[in-house]
Design a protein around this motif. Structure first.
Motif, short mmCIF file in Angstrom:
data_model
loop_
_atom_site.label_atom_id
_atom_site.label_comp_id
_atom_site.label_asym_id
_atom_site.label_seq_id
_atom_site.Cartn_x
_atom_site.Cartn_y
_atom_site.Cartn_z
N ALA A 204 0.82 -1.21 0.00
CA ALA A 204 0.00 0.00 0.00
C ALA A 204 0.86 1.26 0.00
N GLN A 205 1.94 1.23 0.74
CA GLN A 205 2.84 2.39 0.78
C GLN A 205 3.44 2.65 -0.60
N ARG A 206 3.87 1.60 -1.29
CA ARG A 206 4.45 1.79 -2.63
C ARG A 206 3.42 2.34 -3.60
N GLN A 207 2.18 1.84 -3.52
CA GLN A 207 1.15 2.32 -4.44
C GLN A 207 0.84 3.80 -4.20
N LEU A 208 0.70 4.19 -2.94
CA LEU A 208 0.42 5.59 -2.63
C LEU A 208 1.57 6.50 -3.04
N ALA A 209 2.81 6.05 -2.76
CA ALA A 209 3.96 6.87 -3.11
C ALA A 209 4.08 7.04 -4.62
N ALA A 210 3.77 5.99 -5.38
CA ALA A 210 3.87 6.07 -6.84
C ALA A 210 2.80 6.99 -7.44
N ARG A 211 1.62 7.05 -6.80
CA ARG A 211 0.51 7.83 -7.39
C ARG A 211 0.47 9.27 -6.91
N ILE A 212 0.69 9.49 -5.62
CA ILE A 212 0.53 10.85 -5.10
C ILE A 212 1.78 11.36 -4.40
N GLY A 213 2.84 10.53 -4.30
CA GLY A 213 4.05 10.95 -3.62
C GLY A 213 3.91 10.82 -2.11
N GLU A 214 4.98 11.16 -1.40
CA GLU A 214 4.96 11.06 0.06
C GLU A 214 6.02 11.97 0.66
N GLU A 215 5.83 12.32 1.92
CA GLU A 215 6.82 13.12 2.63
C GLU A 215 8.05 12.27 2.92
N SER A 216 9.19 12.92 3.08
CA SER A 216 10.44 12.18 3.24
C SER A 216 10.47 11.33 4.50
N GLY A 217 9.77 11.78 5.54
CA GLY A 217 9.78 11.03 6.80
C GLY A 217 8.72 9.94 6.89
N SER A 218 7.81 9.89 5.93
CA SER A 218 6.71 8.93 6.01
C SER A 218 7.17 7.48 6.00
N PRO A 219 8.11 7.06 5.11
CA PRO A 219 8.53 5.65 5.13
C PRO A 219 9.13 5.23 6.46
N ILE A 220 9.86 6.14 7.10
CA ILE A 220 10.47 5.80 8.39
C ILE A 220 9.40 5.65 9.47
N LEU A 221 8.43 6.56 9.47
CA LEU A 221 7.36 6.48 10.47
C LEU A 221 6.52 5.23 10.27
N ILE A 222 6.21 4.90 9.03
CA ILE A 222 5.46 3.67 8.76
C ILE A 222 6.24 2.46 9.25
N ASN A 223 7.54 2.47 9.00
CA ASN A 223 8.38 1.36 9.44
C ASN A 223 8.38 1.22 10.96
N LEU A 224 8.35 2.35 11.67
CA LEU A 224 8.31 2.31 13.13
C LEU A 224 6.97 1.81 13.66
N LEU A 225 5.89 2.07 12.92
CA LEU A 225 4.56 1.66 13.38
C LEU A 225 4.24 0.21 13.04
N LEU A 226 4.95 -0.38 12.09
CA LEU A 226 4.66 -1.75 11.66
C LEU A 226 4.64 -2.76 12.80
N PRO A 227 5.68 -2.81 13.66
CA PRO A 227 5.66 -3.83 14.72
C PRO A 227 4.49 -3.67 15.68
N PHE A 228 4.08 -2.42 15.95
CA PHE A 228 2.95 -2.23 16.86
C PHE A 228 1.65 -2.71 16.21
N GLY A 229 1.50 -2.44 14.90
CA GLY A 229 0.31 -2.92 14.21
C GLY A 229 0.24 -4.43 14.19
N ALA A 230 1.37 -5.10 13.91
CA ALA A 230 1.39 -6.56 13.88
C ALA A 230 1.10 -7.13 15.27
N TYR A 231 1.69 -6.54 16.29
CA TYR A 231 1.50 -7.03 17.66
C TYR A 231 0.03 -6.90 18.09
N LEU A 232 -0.55 -5.72 17.88
CA LEU A 232 -1.92 -5.48 18.33
C LEU A 232 -2.92 -6.35 17.56
#
Length: 551
Positions: A204-232
């Motif tokens: 989903a991140q790749r699709q959004l970035a390819a279509r509308i772009g993303e802020e430079s810090g977004s991939p890092i923040l998404i990466n930090l949130l991944l383990p919490f999402g998987a755990y919960l």
């Protein structure tokens, strides 16, 4: 504000611990220094942070387990999968039975089900504690991979055993079939959820970035949130959030092989994760130290003690349980190794007989940590009828004491056991690295030969542009040809991996020296106001990126 002040004091303690262990004239393991500083904070403030186990699991464990799963070498993980599974499953069950009966023999006043619960929560080793010890102890790489894999996978088996032992203590009943089915669901569903969420979010991140772009810090923040999402998600479905976080990290390492992340994103993300890892690792041990005074105070008046305030009785039993765990681990590893050698002999495979000191090192490296502490604190306060849960304060103290003892024994014993131990050199790793570097250099030379010239630039005539590009091509080609030839000017076919590595070390030495002088000149120009802040920051960032590659 008191809570905010304590949290800030904990962070300062993490920072100070790194300096203090280097200032002392004798070696002190970093985790033990952090535990001592945590106890000092609790003593000076009169109270520590109230540790809610469920919050502790959520805040600390997912990111650290995710990072361990991400960075653990996958080749070693799958190569030694049988050994890792023997430790993560078989050893846990063996420890629950052996240590459970040992604890009941030492403390007959504790019900057998409670003894099994304590043994179950002590069975899993802790990946965070293992990593903290490995940072200061030269553990052989293959042994370290096995220990990391074991500690990442044995949490589910230990926590499931703990859950059913507590249920048996509360109800007086136990179902082996139900426990087996629960373990299969907890483990398999946790792995599937962690892997599925990582793949879905990355897509989903790749699709959004390819279509509308993303802020430079977004991939890092998404990466930090991944383990919490998987755990919960896993915990919500009754699966293992711990295994979900581990599986998410392992899956992330494969997602990264696509190479879609920008180089600057990878550099920044590595810095962010290193900071998160250092802070959370340290805070976990500081928190343990803050809990110890209250845990000891409650244990000293526990009704299971033969005499109130009998510190020596507590210490003796904690040491006996700690050494019993090491002995059980030693027996399991030795028997498992003998069976492996017997199987290799039957199949007429080449045998490697490890030094007995390596078996002892594997036994000492079974370090307990945050998972044990957070798990044992989830013991219920009361039985269904309202009576206090038998031995709760004593069990919490013994678990905490075993954590400290295992850290001390590993930190003190492992360097002495491993000193001078010669292990077979992994020549396959060297040849694999040399082949990869060779193939990369050939691909780079082909790209240079086929690359179209860049767009013409103003201020340069045609002849000057041709000479400039030819010079640039020769310079880049010579760098790759130098590496292709083993760094000695030719005859790459006769150059071994050791010579190639020595040549690269020499290149790195001079390149780093040049970068250091470049940085010094730019900083001096910026201080003398002959270079603007904006340009200085840009150029220094470029130097930092190149230096990060060489370091």
């Amino acid at each position: 504000m008191d809570e905010v002040g304590i949290v800030l004091a904990m962070l300062l303690a993490v920072v100070a611990s790194g300096y203090l262990v280097r200032m002392l004239p004798f070696a002190v393991p970093l985790p033990l220094m952090q535990i001592a500083l945590g106890a000092a904070i609790a003593g000076s403030t009169g109270h520590g942070v109230r540790l809610e186990p469920h919050i502790f699991f959520l805040v600390f464990l997912p990111p650290l387990l995710f990072l361990d799963g991400w960075r653990i070498p996958k080749v070693g993980l799958f190569r030694d999968r049988s050994t890792i599974l023997e430790l993560a499953l078989g050893l846990v069950l063996f420890t629950v039975l052996g240590a459970g009966f040992l604890i009941h023999w030492l403390i007959p006043s504790l019900p057998l089900a409670v003894c099994f619960a304590l043994a179950a929560i002590l069975a899993p080793t802790d990946p965070v504690a293992v990593s903290s010890i490995a940072a200061r102890v030269p553990i052989p790489p293959r042994l370290m991979h096995i220990l990391e894999g074991e500690s990442l996978l044995n949490d589910a088996s230990g926590l499931v055993c703990f859950r059913f032992a507590v249920a048996a203590a509360l109800t007086g009943t136990f179902s082996l079939g139900e426990a087996t089915l629960t373990f299969l669901w907890v483990a398999l569903a946790g792995v599937a959820i962690g892997a599925g969420i990582t793949v879905s979010v990355s897509w989903a991140q790749r699709q959004l970035a390819a279509r509308i772009g993303e802020e430079s810090g977004s991939p890092i923040l998404i990466n930090l949130l991944l383990p919490f999402g998987a755990y919960l998600a896993a915990e919500h479905l009754g699966a293992s959030g711990i295994l979900a976080a581990v599986a998410a990290g392992v899956t992330m390492s494969y997602v990264e092989l696509s190479g879609r992340a920008a180089a600057t994103t990878r550099v920044r993300r590595a810095v962010v994760w290193d900071t998160v890892q250092f802070a959370l690792n340290g805070i976990m041990f500081v928190l343990l130290g803050e809990q110890l005074p209250d845990i000891l105070e409650a244990a000293l008046v526990a009704p299971e003690l033969p005499r109130a305030n009998d510190v020596w009785w507590l210490v003796t039993n904690a040491l006996a349980i700690s050494f019993g765990l090491i002995l059980l681990r030693f027996v399991w590893v030795w028997v498992s190794l003998r069976l492996t050698l017997l199987n290799a002999r039957r199949q007429k495979l080449p045998e490697y007989r490890p030094n007995p000191r390596l078996i002892l090192a594997t036994s000492l490296a079974g370090v307990r940590g945050a998972i044990t502490l957070a798990g044992v604190l989830t013991l219920p306060l009361a039985m269904p009828g309202g009576a206090p849960f038998p031995g709760r304060d004593l069990v919490i103290f013994l678990a905490s004491a075993v954590i400290v003892v295992s850290l001390v024994l590993a930190s003190v014993g492992l360097p002495r056991v491993l000193r001078g131990l010669e292990l077979p050199h992994d020549s396959a790793h060297d040849s694999e690295e040399a082949n990869a570097r060779h193939a990369a250099a050939l691909a780079a030379l082909e790209a240079i030969a086929n690359a179209p010239p860049p767009p013409p630039t103003s201020g340069c005539d045609a002849q000057g542009a041709v000479e400039m590009h030819a010079s640039a091509i020769d310079q880049v080609r010579s760098l790759y040809q130098y590496r292709l030839d083993g760094g000695i000017g030719g005859g790459g076919g006769d150059v071994g991996p050791a010579q190639a590595r020595a040549a690269e070390d020499a290149e790195r030495h001079y390149r780093l020296a040049a970068l250091e002088h470049e940085r010094a000149v730019l900083l001096r120009m910026a201080r003398n106001n002959t270079l603007s802040d904006e340009v200085a920051r840009k150029l220094l960032r470029e130097i930092d990126l190149v230096e990060a590659r060489y370091r």
